[in-house]
Design a protein around this motif. Structure first.
Motif, PDB file in Angstrom:
ATOM      1  N   ASP A 149      55.113   9.816   6.223  1.00  0.00           N
ATOM      2  CA  ASP A 149      54.138  10.802   5.507  1.00  0.00           C
ATOM      3  C   ASP A 149      54.208  10.352   4.025  1.00  0.00           C
ATOM      4  N   GLU A 150      55.478  10.656   3.520  1.00  0.00           N
ATOM      5  CA  GLU A 150      55.689  10.497   2.038  1.00  0.00           C
ATOM      6  C   GLU A 150      55.317   9.171   1.596  1.00  0.00           C
TER       7      GLU A 150
ATOM      8  N   ARG B   4      51.590   8.861   1.326  1.00  0.00           N
ATOM      9  CA  ARG B   4      50.952   9.673  -0.070  1.00  0.00           C
ATOM     10  C   ARG B   4      51.408   8.846  -1.143  1.00  0.00           C
ATOM     11  N   SER B   5      52.576   8.238  -1.243  1.00  0.00           N
ATOM     12  CA  SER B   5      53.084   7.611  -2.348  1.00  0.00           C
ATOM     13  C   SER B   5      52.085   6.578  -2.958  1.00  0.00           C
TER      14      SER B   5
ATOM     15  N   ARG C  72      41.555   6.125   2.669  1.00  0.00           N
ATOM     16  CA  ARG C  72      42.779   5.855   3.845  1.00  0.00           C
ATOM     17  C   ARG C  72      42.135   5.354   4.961  1.00  0.00           C
TER      18      ARG C  72
ATOM     19  N   GLY D 123      49.422   5.537  -1.664  1.00  0.00           N
ATOM     20  CA  GLY D 123      47.958   6.309  -1.750  1.00  0.00           C
ATOM     21  C   GLY D 123      47.740   6.353  -3.350  1.00  0.00           C
ATOM     22  N   GLN D 124      48.487   6.994  -3.842  1.00  0.00           N
ATOM     23  CA  GLN D 124      48.720   7.363  -5.450  1.00  0.00           C
ATOM     24  C   GLN D 124      48.959   6.086  -6.182  1.00  0.00           C
TER      25      GLN D 124
ATOM     26  N   LEU E 127      46.025  14.148   4.127  1.00  0.00           N
ATOM     27  CA  LEU E 127      47.449  13.704   3.879  1.00  0.00           C
ATOM     28  C   LEU E 127      47.380  13.226   2.639  1.00  0.00           C
ATOM     29  N   THR E 128      46.509  12.388   2.019  1.00  0.00           N
ATOM     30  CA  THR E 128      46.485  11.877   0.799  1.00  0.00           C
ATOM     31  C   THR E 128      45.675  12.268  -0.282  1.00  0.00           C
TER      32      THR E 128
END
Length: 222
Positions: free
Chosen positions: A89-90, A93-94, A111, A96-97, A39-40
């Protein structure tokens, strides 16, 4: 002469020369899949375990400080319930960035599972530990995350951190447990905060004393 893929992994000795390019692509792709979270794109749980084992060995040999941070998204279930799992999920991801943007290339961002992340910071002096954790927390707090239908979601995180005992061969389990205790404290104190273990030099446990002259944990991981 042993042939290596672009990622540095050994290729079969009898691999025909004409097949090297696609073999390299397959092997490199499989290695990436085995070490990255789908995912990330961050390190996955297994890659994190390898990294923390290496760091424990380094701390035991060199005595340099090292910090592990356990990070959890606050009220993540509420995000899923309100906006749906695609929005969740978004958000993952965000965040993680955002974590990657806050640390050095030498640091490991993973993660850990679900909405939880882990960061290993080698050679991180105690004087800078809270500063790094606060930088991460504020980066996420100020981040506007756009999810489905253009809705902006504000998200916060709670952070717990612990330093590995220097010159002692600890274990990944003990080190993570110490950081988790601080994460629970951050949650109990109201979330959206960073709590690091105090005092920085933790009391060495009986288990760690038993590991003091043990062999490398890294060698145990295949």
């Amino acid at each position: 002469m042993q042939l290596l893929s672009q990622a540095g992994h050994a290729l079969p000795a009898d691999a025909p020369q004409g097949t090297l390019p696609w073999l390299q692509a397959v092997i490199d792709g499989l290695c990436d899949l085995s070490s990255r979270d789908a995912l990330t794109g961050l390190s996955n749980r297994r890659q994190f375990e390898l990294a923390i084992a290496r760091e424990i060995d380094r701390v035991a040999r060199a005595g340099e400080p090292a910090l592990v941070l356990m990070i959890d998204i606050d009220h993540f279930k509420r995000i899923n319930d309100t906006h749906g799992h695609a929005a969740g999920d978004e958000v993952i991801r965000s965040i993680g960035q955002a974590l990657v943007d806050c640390v050095r290339p030498m640091d490991t961002v993973a993660r850990f599972g679900g909405e939880e992340f882990a960061v290993i910071l080698p050679n991180c002096p105690p004087a800078f530990g809270l500063t790094v954790a606060e930088r991460i927390r504020l980066k996420v707090q100020r981040r506007s995350i756009t999810v489905a239908q253009g809705v902006d979601v504000a998200v916060t995180i709670s952070i717990g951190g612990a330093f590995a005992p220097q010159w002692v061969r600890s274990s990944a389990t003990l080190w993570i447990e110490r950081a988790d205790q601080q994460l629970y404290r951050a949650k109990a104190e109201g979330r959206n905060r960073a709590c690091l273990e105090q005092p920085v030099v933790s009391q060495v446990s009986a288990e760690e004393k038993g590991l003091l002259f043990g062999h490398s944990q890294y060698q145990d991981i295949e």
